[in-house]
Scaffold this active site. Sequence first.
Site, PDB file in Angstrom:
ATOM      1  N   SER A  17      -1.367   5.716  -2.644  1.00  0.00           N
ATOM      2  CA  SER A  17      -2.050   5.338  -1.690  1.00  0.00           C
ATOM      3  C   SER A  17      -2.403   3.930  -1.568  1.00  0.00           C
ATOM      4  O   SER A  17      -2.610   3.407  -2.745  1.00  0.00           O
ATOM      5  CB  SER A  17      -3.506   6.040  -1.114  1.00  0.00           C
ATOM      6  OG  SER A  17      -3.337   6.753   0.081  1.00  0.00           O
ATOM      7  N   GLY A  43      -1.134   8.003   7.022  1.00  0.00           N
ATOM      8  CA  GLY A  43      -2.386   8.202   7.487  1.00  0.00           C
ATOM      9  C   GLY A  43      -3.164   7.055   7.756  1.00  0.00           C
ATOM     10  O   GLY A  43      -3.552   6.624   8.700  1.00  0.00           O
ATOM     11  N   CYS A  93     -30.164   6.980  -2.384  1.00  0.00           N
ATOM     12  CA  CYS A  93     -30.643   6.572  -3.733  1.00  0.00           C
ATOM     13  C   CYS A  93     -29.714   6.461  -4.749  1.00  0.00           C
ATOM     14  O   CYS A  93     -29.678   7.203  -5.717  1.00  0.00           O
ATOM     15  CB  CYS A  93     -31.593   7.743  -4.077  1.00  0.00           C
ATOM     16  SG  CYS A  93     -32.883   7.845  -2.651  1.00  0.00           S
TER      17      CYS A  93
HETATM   18  C1  LIG Z   1      -3.302  11.723   1.875  1.00  0.00           C
HETATM   19  C2  LIG Z   1      -1.832  11.873   1.944  1.00  0.00           C
HETATM   20  C3  LIG Z   1      -1.049  11.114   2.714  1.00  0.00           C
HETATM   21  C4  LIG Z   1      -1.552   9.937   3.444  1.00  0.00           C
HETATM   22  O1  LIG Z   1      -1.793   8.999   2.627  1.00  0.00           O
HETATM   23  P1  LIG Z   1      -2.267   7.437   3.466  1.00  0.00           P
HETATM   24  O2  LIG Z   1      -2.555   6.844   2.055  1.00  0.00           O
HETATM   25  O3  LIG Z   1      -3.458   7.890   4.303  1.00  0.00           O
HETATM   26  O4  LIG Z   1      -1.116   7.103   4.002  1.00  0.00           O
HETATM   27  C5  LIG Z   1       0.458  11.577   2.981  1.00  0.00           C
HETATM   28  N1  LIG Z   1       0.837  12.481   2.086  1.00  0.00           N
HETATM   29  C6  LIG Z   1       0.073  13.268   1.438  1.00  0.00           C
HETATM   30  C7  LIG Z   1       0.828  14.434   0.704  1.00  0.00           C
HETATM   31  C8  LIG Z   1      -1.368  12.905   1.394  1.00  0.00           C
HETATM   32  O5  LIG Z   1      -1.800  13.817   0.404  1.00  0.00           O
END
Ligand SMILES: *Cc1c(COP(=O)(O)O)cnc(C)c1O
Length: 471
Positions: free
Chosen positions: A233, A313, A389
Amino acid sequence: MPNTLAPDWLKLPVDANDLAQSVWSRNTSRNQAGELQIAGVSAGELVALHGTPLYVIDEDDFRARAASAKSVLTAAAEKIGSTAKVYYASKAFLSTEIVTWVDELGLNIDVASGGELAAALAGGIDPKRIGLHGNNKSNQEIGRAVSAGVGAIVIDSDIEIERIAAAAGAQDVVQGVRLRVNTGVHANTHDFLATAREDQKFGIPLSEAADLVAKIRSHSHLRFLGLHQHIGSQIFNADGFIESTKRLLGLHAELLAHGDIPEINLGGGFGVAYKPADEAPELGYFAEAIADTVSAVCADLGIEVPVLAFEPGRYIAGPAGITLYNVGTIKDVTVTDQGEPQVRKYVSVDGGMSDNARPALYQAEYHARIAGRKSDAKPALVRVVGKHCESGDIVVSHDYLPGDIKPNDLLAVATTGAYCHSLSSNYNFLTRPPVVAVRSGEARLIIRGETEADLFSRDIRFQEQQKNEKG
Ligand SMILES: *Cc1c(COP(=O)(O)O)cnc(C)c1O
């Protein structure tokens, strides 16, 4: 003079009111009064209606990013004689409203649990356009996905093959499945976020995948759609995608000897800018690098180019979100352990790690601006912290803000559309903030804020006490 506590990447701003285009959603600006406004609605109006903390989604920005993800990835695939399927990875940010946007724009949707599946279905998207992920799907989740008619289930272990085949057999349907493969490629990113190295829970090692595909193909109630990878990611460099895609295609080519494979899923992970110093590449850079690799490798191996699936995502949701906070206490802390004493201004806001866990989880960096006014005061090095906290309860670790920042100022934090609401918690009995979608001068609540009653709604003793008092 820059503060020596500032990291190298943080430059003293010429104007600490500036809204860097690379991190703020496209309809964010300052109005004539100097107030931040999003799609024509001022920060002041938004918090007057909904309070703070408040998640704000610039709806047109979200939609434009989703539409461009689809068109950019499709164009790259078409250039090499194929097509693309684009799945929005809904764990970044999900509500039934979001599902309707993604659906309208013609994207598919990825879910990773029964709850996310329920939200996608409730949002009304055609189940055929849903992909179900997860390394530990329960039989109940699998059964629900199969009976809903989900288009693809991504298999993550040997055990799941039988489970999915059994569910599909019991319902007498043929279930589309992919196999998640761990190619061993370490995406160029933060260690905790990298998901395709050997020693981690996701996927099947490249060397074991062929046997599992044979097993999948032996089940008449399963249809093998293709291989899947997701290498990490917040990726800024295409090298990891290129290497991993080559390895995955090598396996894909071998598997063609025993049956057709319509697709290959190359995952998501495309990075975004969280602070002005980040130079996030355009999605087109990744799309073309990946498509060129696919085209060259397929030509080399003498195989047909499969349909390319992608799963962005963060790229879609992240930059479309802004969180608004109210400033509470402020403390000038003198730090002496790095030579000349230097002051770091600690600015506390009325949320923190419960509405944005990423700094605590990944040492993620964010960027802030005073939202309620402009100021000509000299910039001061600040650390924006929450009210929890924990000393790791940081919202913005390093930034410069006008030195006259004061209690009751409104503070806006950029790029909070992804993995903030979805990772939110009730730590310290804080209520989770509402989400408001702003578009063309109108603010629309899409998720209401939690109330104290929500906090106690699962507390058995409290509920019984209430019942007794009423009775
Ligand atoms: C979380 C995830 C994504 C999306 O990742 P991003 O960094 O938000 O683009 C895509 N495919 C799988 C399998 C994921 O677990």
